[in-house]
Enzyme design. Sequence first.
Site, PDB file in Angstrom:
ATOM      1  N   LYS A 249       0.707  -1.178   0.016  1.00 55.40           N
ATOM      2  CA  LYS A 249       0.243   0.066   0.099  1.00 55.40           C
ATOM      3  C   LYS A 249       0.712   1.332   0.059  1.00 55.40           C
ATOM      4  O   LYS A 249       0.330   2.242  -0.398  1.00 55.40           O
ATOM      5  CB  LYS A 249      -1.211   0.165   1.200  1.00 55.40           C
ATOM      6  CG  LYS A 249      -1.982  -0.849   1.147  1.00 55.40           C
ATOM      7  CD  LYS A 249      -3.134  -0.469   2.123  1.00 55.40           C
ATOM      8  CE  LYS A 249      -4.383  -1.493   1.708  1.00 55.40           C
ATOM      9  NZ  LYS A 249      -5.024  -2.057   2.891  1.00 55.40           N
ATOM     10  N   ARG A 250       2.039   1.194   0.746  1.00 61.56           N
ATOM     11  CA  ARG A 250       2.811   2.192   0.530  1.00 61.56           C
ATOM     12  C   ARG A 250       3.388   2.943  -0.887  1.00 61.56           C
ATOM     13  O   ARG A 250       3.582   3.873  -1.072  1.00 61.56           O
ATOM     14  CB  ARG A 250       4.209   1.922   1.173  1.00 61.56           C
ATOM     15  CG  ARG A 250       4.379   1.911   2.486  1.00 61.56           C
ATOM     16  CD  ARG A 250       5.818   1.757   3.190  1.00 61.56           C
ATOM     17  NE  ARG A 250       6.223   0.363   2.478  1.00 61.56           N
ATOM     18  CZ  ARG A 250       7.378   0.280   1.670  1.00 61.56           C
ATOM     19  NH1 ARG A 250       7.987   1.236   1.241  1.00 61.56           N
ATOM     20  NH2 ARG A 250       7.760  -0.947   1.241  1.00 61.56           N
TER      21      ARG A 250
END
Length: 471
Positions: A249-250
């Site tokens: 998700k980063r």
Amino acid sequence: MTAATRPVRTRFAPSPTGYLHLGGARTALFSWAFARHYGGTFVLRIEDTDLERSTPEAVQAILDGMRWLDLQPDEGPFYQMQRMDRYRQVIADMLAQGTAYHCYSTPAEVEAMREHARAIGAKPRYDGTWRPEAGKTLPPIPPDVSPVVRFRCPLDGVTTWDDLVKGPISFDNSELDDLVIARPDGTPTYNFCVVVDDWDMEISHVIRGDDHVNNTPRQINILRALGAELPRYGHVPMILGPDGEKLSKRHGAVSVIEYDRLGYLPEAMVNYLARLGWSHGNDELFTRQQFVEWFDPKHLSRSAAQWDPKKLNWVNAHGLRQLDLDDLARRVAPRILRLGGQPEAIDLEAVLALLRDRSETLEDLADGCLLFCGPYTPADAELRAEVLDAAALDLLQDFSAQAHALDAWDEATLDGLVKAMLKTHGVKMPKLAIPLRVAVTGRKHTPSIGAVLALLGRDVVLQRLDMTLAG
Ligand code: GLU
């Protein structure tokens, strides 16, 4: 039937514990393309036996993601939870044949065995206490222990397969434990369900992420014990983020359907995902038909692929330019509505023809269309003060007078008027074009002024000019 003549059947077997992430979508895509290329069958199997982590919402998200990418299965979805009777039956058969056995060691005892192995520098493993052997006497069955069922794994020899992606891979069987295939309550375990399914579904080629490489020798040994024909395996390396770390998700959106919301075309997503770990010479842009035609597992890469958002945007921008305008308009219209614009109020195809060369996503396009069909916000005092000085207002006055008198209202006529005015007033383009933009759109930057004026239409342009001149 030999492997060469076996009908091609591939499968995608997601565990429904979240959305369909990019890695899963790519695995599905490769399995799908493999089946399509060889005229085979693509099966969808939902591996939902992990009751704590599987949810109906996640199943739906996977189905939605696959529908969006248009990766429709030929068979399925099959649900493992609906196949429990079959797994139990195979376990019973294996117990009867002696390829599996009941093990009454408690979890604490198994942990102690592992501890002991570690202490003497050996690989932590179950020590085979309950494994039947010729001439061996098993311990007395304890009265109050529900047994697990273990697979009777070969003790020696090597399990080898020629991986479609990674080439030959071998594991010493001495490295493999006697795998638990059924828990004390009789429910089958993950690797076992996969094996029975691949067998029953006559899967010829298993294409999956390389996080499953360690499961493969176990699965092969069980398949052999069942007398099943082995599929060919191909393990695809994972996708890394732009920084070389595991994609997460980063790095932005990792759910495939999120890219729909962000304005990416499924065609572009398929094109981009296909190139993450597969290649056809130097071809970067291709249709899904070409992908299927060209797909060859020999050209799957052995090394990890890297997610590159800029390249995705480039592929998507190309995709926008490939679409027929009516198709593009159908896709953009609902997005304009969501942004508060009125797509039906304009010649949407003409507006899109103007905007699409400078847009990367459907959302960019929808946002650009608001210039023509969104709520009009006149320039604020600051912008007026900056751009609309006395000289500018003079020019606008003259432009308005001449525009009122035009017979035709199209891009060429308006460009002609702008050019003529530059000449008579002896000014350069920005001196007229910027005040016009600010007066008519409330913004300093727009696509070419003639096109914008033409698409906004005579009434709107003249009315806004008059409003601006009235102060
Ligand atoms: N269910 C597994 C997963 O989602 C895939 C199993 C397989 O492809 O064999 O990782």
